[in-house]
Scaffold this active site. Structure first.
Site, short mmCIF file in Angstrom:
data_model
loop_
_atom_site.label_atom_id
_atom_site.label_comp_id
_atom_site.label_asym_id
_atom_site.label_seq_id
_atom_site.Cartn_x
_atom_site.Cartn_y
_atom_site.Cartn_z
N SER A 1 -2.88 0.50 -2.93
CA SER A 1 -3.53 1.80 -2.80
C SER A 1 -2.62 2.78 -2.06
CB SER A 1 -4.86 1.66 -2.04
OG SER A 1 -4.69 0.92 -0.86
N ASP B 1 -0.01 -6.89 -1.10
CA ASP B 1 -0.65 -6.70 -2.42
C ASP B 1 0.43 -6.65 -3.49
OD1 ASP B 1 -2.79 -6.29 -4.05
OD2 ASP B 1 -3.16 -4.22 -3.43
N GLU C 1 -14.40 -5.98 -6.24
CA GLU C 1 -14.37 -4.52 -6.14
C GLU C 1 -15.32 -3.89 -7.14
OE1 GLU C 1 -10.52 -2.66 -5.91
OE2 GLU C 1 -11.38 -0.65 -6.12
#
Ligand code: KIV
Length: 276
Positions: free
Chosen positions: A46, A84, A183
């Site tokens: 992100s 990530d 998510e």
């Protein structure tokens, strides 16, 4: 205090203690998150949106991720640092996926990696686990698949996709992940997944019954001015605070009231006098 481990997270699930996770992308933030006693710090891709200003996570590279993971690892003394894996870093081949996962540990100083996907990623996950690297799964709305999903939409709302989510969760659990991010899935479905899998689920837009929660730190601190999803709670609204501080700085510099005496360094008069 010692470092949070993947087994400690599993103990927390067993004891029904909630797990806390937040993203961080830099040293100073990681120090604050670590000092707050947050269990896990995710160096999320992100960062593509909130740090690098892209409109998706797809342009983020391994080098971007390693750069930020190193900074976070220097600040996180107790929290478990999870790197990530970005788009295309684990899709091309299994050897490449192992190599890239290894970079998070060896160069980034992380203790684990996260990657997106369910049944279709099991072989890759097993290979990374064989290299002794703990893996966190991530299913539901997986932002690297945004074009395949046709946008950022809640996943698992109909029977077919809800069943697929359950199959994916079971497959990740059997493969040996230490935790699964859920998510943007309906809360009742997340509750069902959480009850079924042996490992902790970490929800983001997945309701209160997951074993833990994660948010993007720039969203929950109210620092990101792009799109913020419905599931985000702003625990602070720092953007106006920062805007006001920037205005004051600009005004004081322009008026000449900053820096004041207390911000200045002195020099002896006789030294000054000897200057020519
Ligand atoms: O990249 C990220 O920050 C994430 C979280 C939203 C789970 O994957």
């Amino acid at each position: 205090m010692s470092r949070i481990t993947t087994t400690l997270l599993q103990d927390k699930k067993a004891k029904k203690e909630k797990i806390t996770m937040l993203t961080s992308y830099d040293y100073s933030t990681a120090v604050m998150v670590d000092q707050a006693g947050i269990d896990c710090i995710l160096v999320g891709d992100s960062l593509g949106n909130v740090i690098l200003g892209y409109d998706s996570t797809l342009p983020v590279t391994m080098d971007d991720m390693i750069h930020h993971t190193r900074a976070v690892s220097r600040g996180a003394k107790n929290s478990l640092v999870v790197g990530d894996m970005p788009f295309l870093s684990y899709h091309v081949s299994i050897p490449e996926a192992i190599r890239n996962a290894g970079r998070f540990i060896q160069e980034g100083g992380a203790q684990a990696v996260k990657l997106e996907g369910g049944e279709e990623r099991v072989d890759t996950i097993k290979a990374i686990l064989d290299a002794q690297i703990p893996v966190m799964g991530h299913i539901g709305l997986t932002p690297q698949s945004v074009h395949q999903f046709g946008g950022f939409k809640v996943q698992g709302k109909d029977l077919e996709t809800a069943e697929q989510l359950l199959r994916d969760a079971r497959a990740l659990d059997e493969a040996g992940v230490f935790s699964i991010v859920l998510e943007c899935v309906p809360a009742a479905l997340a509750r069902r997944v959480t009850a079924e899998v042996s490992v902790p689920t970490i929800g983001i837009g997945a309701g209160p019954d997951c074993d833990g929660q994660v948010l993007v730190i720039n969203d929950m601190l109210g620092m990101y001015q792009g799109f913020v999803p419905k599931f985000v709670k702003k625990f602070a609204n720092l953007q106006p605070v920062i805007a006001e501080a920037l205005q004051s700085y600009k005004e004081e510099v322009e008026k000449g009231t900053f820096p004041a005496d207390e911000h200045c360094f002195a020099i002896k008069e006789e030294v000054l006098e000897k200057l020519y």
